[in-house]
Write an enzyme that holds these catalytic residues in place. Structure first.
Site, PDB file in Angstrom:
ATOM      1  N   GLY A   1      45.380 -81.506 -80.255  1.00  0.00           N
ATOM      2  CA  GLY A   1      46.383 -80.530 -80.592  1.00  0.00           C
ATOM      3  C   GLY A   1      47.063 -79.836 -79.302  1.00  0.00           C
ATOM      4  O   GLY A   1      46.395 -79.561 -78.390  1.00  0.00           O
TER       5      GLY A   1
ATOM      6  N   ARG B   1      50.242 -71.782 -80.665  1.00  0.00           N
ATOM      7  CA  ARG B   1      50.079 -70.188 -80.793  1.00  0.00           C
ATOM      8  C   ARG B   1      49.494 -69.694 -79.462  1.00  0.00           C
ATOM      9  O   ARG B   1      49.749 -68.572 -79.113  1.00  0.00           O
ATOM     10  CB  ARG B   1      49.213 -69.937 -81.878  1.00  0.00           C
ATOM     11  CG  ARG B   1      50.287 -70.040 -83.144  1.00  0.00           C
ATOM     12  CD  ARG B   1      49.234 -69.828 -84.474  1.00  0.00           C
ATOM     13  NE  ARG B   1      48.390 -71.079 -84.601  1.00  0.00           N
ATOM     14  CZ  ARG B   1      47.677 -71.015 -85.562  1.00  0.00           C
ATOM     15  NH1 ARG B   1      47.070 -69.896 -86.113  1.00  0.00           N
ATOM     16  NH2 ARG B   1      46.947 -72.236 -85.821  1.00  0.00           N
TER      17      ARG B   1
ATOM     18  N   GLY C   1      40.431 -74.574 -94.821  1.00  0.00           N
ATOM     19  CA  GLY C   1      40.262 -75.378 -95.763  1.00  0.00           C
ATOM     20  C   GLY C   1      38.922 -74.890 -96.752  1.00  0.00           C
ATOM     21  O   GLY C   1      38.376 -74.181 -96.281  1.00  0.00           O
TER      22      GLY C   1
ATOM     23  N   ASN D   1      42.864 -69.898 -81.934  1.00  0.00           N
ATOM     24  CA  ASN D   1      44.351 -70.363 -81.981  1.00  0.00           C
ATOM     25  C   ASN D   1      45.421 -69.639 -81.267  1.00  0.00           C
ATOM     26  O   ASN D   1      46.202 -70.082 -80.976  1.00  0.00           O
ATOM     27  CB  ASN D   1      44.625 -70.698 -83.397  1.00  0.00           C
ATOM     28  CG  ASN D   1      43.785 -71.389 -84.169  1.00  0.00           C
ATOM     29  OD1 ASN D   1      43.748 -72.640 -84.045  1.00  0.00           O
ATOM     30  ND2 ASN D   1      43.221 -71.037 -85.208  1.00  0.00           N
TER      31      ASN D   1
ATOM     32  N   LYS E   1      33.129 -61.372 -43.123  1.00  0.00           N
ATOM     33  CA  LYS E   1      33.685 -62.756 -43.515  1.00  0.00           C
ATOM     34  C   LYS E   1      32.918 -63.803 -42.592  1.00  0.00           C
ATOM     35  O   LYS E   1      32.881 -63.700 -41.349  1.00  0.00           O
ATOM     36  CB  LYS E   1      35.197 -62.856 -43.230  1.00  0.00           C
ATOM     37  CG  LYS E   1      35.736 -64.285 -43.660  1.00  0.00           C
ATOM     38  CD  LYS E   1      36.983 -64.583 -42.835  1.00  0.00           C
ATOM     39  CE  LYS E   1      36.416 -65.373 -41.534  1.00  0.00           C
ATOM     40  NZ  LYS E   1      37.575 -65.712 -40.900  1.00  0.00           N
TER      41      LYS E   1
ATOM     42  N   ASN F   1      38.892 -61.171 -33.927  1.00  0.00           N
ATOM     43  CA  ASN F   1      38.435 -62.633 -34.051  1.00  0.00           C
ATOM     44  C   ASN F   1      39.455 -63.452 -34.327  1.00  0.00           C
ATOM     45  O   ASN F   1      39.367 -64.860 -34.020  1.00  0.00           O
ATOM     46  CB  ASN F   1      37.570 -62.844 -35.312  1.00  0.00           C
ATOM     47  CG  ASN F   1      38.014 -62.525 -36.693  1.00  0.00           C
ATOM     48  OD1 ASN F   1      39.022 -61.697 -36.726  1.00  0.00           O
ATOM     49  ND2 ASN F   1      37.859 -63.284 -37.815  1.00  0.00           N
TER      50      ASN F   1
ATOM     51  N   ARG G   1      36.524 -48.289 -21.496  1.00  0.00           N
ATOM     52  CA  ARG G   1      37.722 -47.240 -21.870  1.00  0.00           C
ATOM     53  C   ARG G   1      38.115 -46.257 -20.788  1.00  0.00           C
ATOM     54  O   ARG G   1      37.484 -46.413 -19.693  1.00  0.00           O
ATOM     55  CB  ARG G   1      36.710 -46.306 -23.178  1.00  0.00           C
ATOM     56  CG  ARG G   1      35.756 -45.769 -22.468  1.00  0.00           C
ATOM     57  CD  ARG G   1      34.744 -44.791 -23.459  1.00  0.00           C
ATOM     58  NE  ARG G   1      33.875 -44.251 -22.885  1.00  0.00           N
ATOM     59  CZ  ARG G   1      32.914 -43.824 -23.675  1.00  0.00           C
ATOM     60  NH1 ARG G   1      32.423 -44.195 -24.800  1.00  0.00           N
ATOM     61  NH2 ARG G   1      32.041 -42.972 -23.116  1.00  0.00           N
TER      62      ARG G   1
HETATM   63  C1  UD1 Z   1      41.266 -77.689 -89.808  1.00  0.00           C
HETATM   64  C2  UD1 Z   1      40.691 -78.221 -91.247  1.00  0.00           C
HETATM   65  C3  UD1 Z   1      40.360 -76.909 -91.985  1.00  0.00           C
HETATM   66  C4  UD1 Z   1      39.323 -76.345 -91.332  1.00  0.00           C
HETATM   67  C5  UD1 Z   1      39.653 -76.033 -90.135  1.00  0.00           C
HETATM   68  C6  UD1 Z   1      38.540 -75.134 -89.276  1.00  0.00           C
HETATM   69  C7  UD1 Z   1      42.188 -80.285 -91.407  1.00  0.00           C
HETATM   70  C8  UD1 Z   1      43.290 -80.666 -92.113  1.00  0.00           C
HETATM   71  N1  UD1 Z   1      41.745 -79.133 -91.672  1.00  0.00           N
HETATM   72  O1  UD1 Z   1      42.407 -76.985 -89.967  1.00  0.00           O
HETATM   73  O2  UD1 Z   1      39.934 -77.697 -93.338  1.00  0.00           O
HETATM   74  O3  UD1 Z   1      38.973 -75.406 -92.281  1.00  0.00           O
HETATM   75  O4  UD1 Z   1      40.147 -77.113 -89.335  1.00  0.00           O
HETATM   76  O5  UD1 Z   1      38.590 -74.753 -87.960  1.00  0.00           O
HETATM   77  O6  UD1 Z   1      41.549 -81.152 -90.819  1.00  0.00           O
HETATM   78  N2  UD1 Z   1      43.501 -82.124 -83.884  1.00  0.00           N
HETATM   79  C9  UD1 Z   1      43.868 -83.402 -83.365  1.00  0.00           C
HETATM   80  N3  UD1 Z   1      45.148 -84.214 -83.585  1.00  0.00           N
HETATM   81  C10 UD1 Z   1      45.632 -84.008 -84.711  1.00  0.00           C
HETATM   82  C11 UD1 Z   1      45.385 -82.592 -85.302  1.00  0.00           C
HETATM   83  C12 UD1 Z   1      44.422 -81.774 -85.089  1.00  0.00           C
HETATM   84  O7  UD1 Z   1      43.238 -83.806 -82.211  1.00  0.00           O
HETATM   85  O8  UD1 Z   1      46.505 -84.783 -85.090  1.00  0.00           O
HETATM   86  C13 UD1 Z   1      42.672 -81.180 -83.316  1.00  0.00           C
HETATM   87  C14 UD1 Z   1      43.098 -80.074 -82.747  1.00  0.00           C
HETATM   88  O9  UD1 Z   1      43.251 -80.165 -81.530  1.00  0.00           O
HETATM   89  C15 UD1 Z   1      41.875 -79.172 -83.053  1.00  0.00           C
HETATM   90  C16 UD1 Z   1      41.311 -79.722 -84.668  1.00  0.00           C
HETATM   91  O10 UD1 Z   1      41.775 -81.144 -84.417  1.00  0.00           O
HETATM   92  O11 UD1 Z   1      40.998 -79.153 -82.354  1.00  0.00           O
HETATM   93  C17 UD1 Z   1      41.690 -79.032 -85.626  1.00  0.00           C
HETATM   94  O12 UD1 Z   1      42.970 -79.111 -85.853  1.00  0.00           O
HETATM   95  P1  UD1 Z   1      43.912 -77.766 -86.446  1.00  0.00           P
HETATM   96  O13 UD1 Z   1      45.314 -78.313 -86.467  1.00  0.00           O
HETATM   97  O14 UD1 Z   1      43.569 -76.893 -85.528  1.00  0.00           O
HETATM   98  O15 UD1 Z   1      43.227 -77.856 -88.033  1.00  0.00           O
HETATM   99  P2  UD1 Z   1      43.130 -76.641 -88.670  1.00  0.00           P
HETATM  100  O16 UD1 Z   1      44.687 -76.222 -89.301  1.00  0.00           O
HETATM  101  O17 UD1 Z   1      42.522 -75.360 -87.975  1.00  0.00           O
HETATM  102 CA    CA Z   2      42.056 -74.846 -85.721  1.00  0.00          CA
END
Ligand code: UD1
Ligand code: CA
Length: 459
Positions: free
Chosen positions: A11, A15, A139, A227, A350, A385, A439
């Site tokens: 991701g 934010r 979730g 985030n 140093k 130095n 001196r």
């Molecule tokens: C996700 C869960 C949610 C849970 C929450 C906990 C899903 C759909 N939802 O939501 O149920 O409560 O985590 O923190 O999974 N990432 C990727 N590739 C992608 C999308 C995400 O690698 O295409 C990685 C992100 O970098 C992150 C993690 O997956 O490390 C979670 O993704 P994020 O978008 O933060 O999910 P949440 O909306 O927090």
């Molecule tokens: Ca997250």
């Protein structure tokens, strides 16, 4: 049963408002992802895959071989992200932990509990859950009337009743490898965000009559996702508290732990006392019975026992047992102080070696020097130095006495037992047991004040 782990870290972390990939932001001296990697390894993962995307090359570099990197080029959702590990885990026949790169406080302990529950129940998929007073954004765990997991619904897809649920998906799972990747391919992006949701696997398995589980017990602080920068600070605070309490349990006194910032990997001996406003970083090792602070920063230092450091900065240097530093000393990289050395107020060092029992008590700059044992360096002494092009060494041998306000113009050597006169600018070596004075000779003009006054009265 073998255990592997997949860390989702593709991701962008919008934010965070940062040029740096989110999982590389520092928490207590290590990038977020390092903490997750450590938890996975400690929980017994023998093969860890990291799914990277945004800033993937940078993330791969930071991981530095501690995990196998796979790329997710388009961030289509968490199920799609996990699917990218299919090839890397081809042939793996065990359980797979799934972790998020932005959940740095997860502990091996809770992963072990989840894995044990997963194995005991014989489930194909187990999710770790937590109860949150404010579950917004997470979730929700939807259970049937017998308390069995039915499905997980995302904030944006949940009905008003489902939004009332305070049990949430931590984003941490344990899956049986068998059939996992084939099933992931069946997930559809038919939801509010148009993404492939990993939590949908639970409902899907359930529909196929496979056993799934939801294990509560994660502490809210432990599953906190980072985030934005405010959550980054909260995570740092939580991890800092964890580090400090471990030290206190091991016999280190902290007068006010909330104002002490210690990085992961630092070592501190028992009966050491740490005063407020102290920052200890970079794998520093501190011995027993030391007094550190208040208001000091210690970076990559190695310190013996019974060392006192007050209001000072020490970087990448060694401080021998029984030494006292400060107040207001600045010890720059490359210094090696033997035992019982005193470095006092407003002293900058140093690349200096100082022998046992020597003192640089006040207002000095000493750089690129070797100082022997039982040497006294008088107030205001400066090693010159640098000639504008090159740095040159200064040597002061055992038992020498450097008079106050001496300039030692390097390269120069002051021999064993030698003395320099206060205010001297020493440009030539001073032989053993000699006095070096350089001196202006003092001249006294008698009756000068009286004459000056009478001249003024004549005006
Ligand atoms: C996700 C869960 C949610 C849970 C929450 C906990 C899903 C759909 N939802 O939501 O149920 O409560 O985590 O923190 O999974 N990432 C990727 N590739 C992608 C999308 C995400 O690698 O295409 C990685 C992100 O970098 C992150 C993690 O997956 O490390 C979670 O993704 P994020 O978008 O933060 O999910 P949440 O909306 O927090
Ligand atoms: Ca997250």
């Amino acid at each position: 049963m073998p255990l592997a782990a997949v860390i989702l870290a593709a991701g962008k972390g919008t934010r965070m408002k940062s040029d740096l990939p989110k999982v590389l932001h520092d928490i207590c001296g290590a990038p977020m992802i390092s903490h997750v990697l450590a938890a996975a390894r400690e929980a017994g993962s023998e093969k860890t895959i990291v799914v990277v995307g945004f800033g993937g090359d940078q993330v791969a570099q930071a991981i530095d071989g501690r995990g196998e990197i796979v790329f997710q080029h388009d961030q289509l959702g968490t199920a799609h992200a996990l699917h990218q590990a299919a090839t890397a885990l081809g042939g793996f026949d065990g359980d797979i932990l799934v972790l998020c790169g932005d959940t740095p406080l997860v502990s091996a302990d809770i992963l072990n509990k989840m894995t044990a529950a997963h194995r005991e129940s014989g489930a194909r998929a187990t999710v770790l859950t937590a109860w949150l007073d404010n579950p917004f954004g997470y979730g929700r765990i939807i259970r049937d009337k017998d308390g069995m997991l039915l499905k997980i619904v995302e904030q944006k897809d949940a009905s008003p009743e489902e939004l009332q649920v305070k049990e949430v998906n931590t984003g941490i799972y344990c899956f049986a490898a068998e059939g996992l990747f084939q099933s992931l391919a069946l997930i559809k992006p038919d939801n509010a965000q148009g993404e492939y949701y990993l939590p949908d696997l639970m409902g899907l398995y359930k529909g196929q009559g496979k056993r799934v589980g939801a294990v509560p017990g994660a502490h809210p602080a432990e599953i906190m996702g980072v985030n934005d920068r405010s959550q980054l600070a909260q995570a740092r605070e939580a991890m800092g508290q964890r580090i400090n309490s471990e030290f206190m349990l091991a016999g280190v006194t902290m007068v006010d732990p909330s104002s002490v910032y210690i990085d992961i990997g630092v070592k501190i001996g028992r009966d050491t006392v740490i005063y407020p406003g102290t920052v200890i970083q970079g794998g520093t090792v501190i011995g027993e019975g030391c007094v550190i602070g208040p208001f000091s920063q210690i970076v990559s230092a190695r310190m013996g026992d019974k060392v006192t450091v007050r209001q000072s900065v020490i970087e990448d240097s060694e401080i021998g047992s029984g030494s006292t530093i400060g107040p207001y000393s600045y010890i720059r990289p490359g210094c090696v102080l033997d035992g019982q050395v005193k470095v006092g107020d407003f002293v900058e060092l140093k690349k200096v070696k100082i022998g046992r029992g020597s003192k640089v008590p006040h207002l000095s700059y000493v750089g690129d020097a070797v100082i022997g044992e039982k040497v006294n360096v008088g107030a205001g002494t400066i090693t010159c130095n640098y000639d504008g092009e090159k740095k040159w060494p200064t040597v002061v041998e055992d038992n020498a006495f450097i008079g106050s306000n001496t300039n030692l113009v390097a390269p120069v050597r002051v021999g064993r037992g030698a003395v320099t006169g206060a205010g001297s600018t020493i440009t030539k070596d001073v032989p053993e047991d000699s006095l070096g004075v350089a001196r202006g000779v003092q001249k006294n003009i008698p009756n000068w004040s009286r004459r000056k006054k009478s001249l003024e009265n004549e005006k």
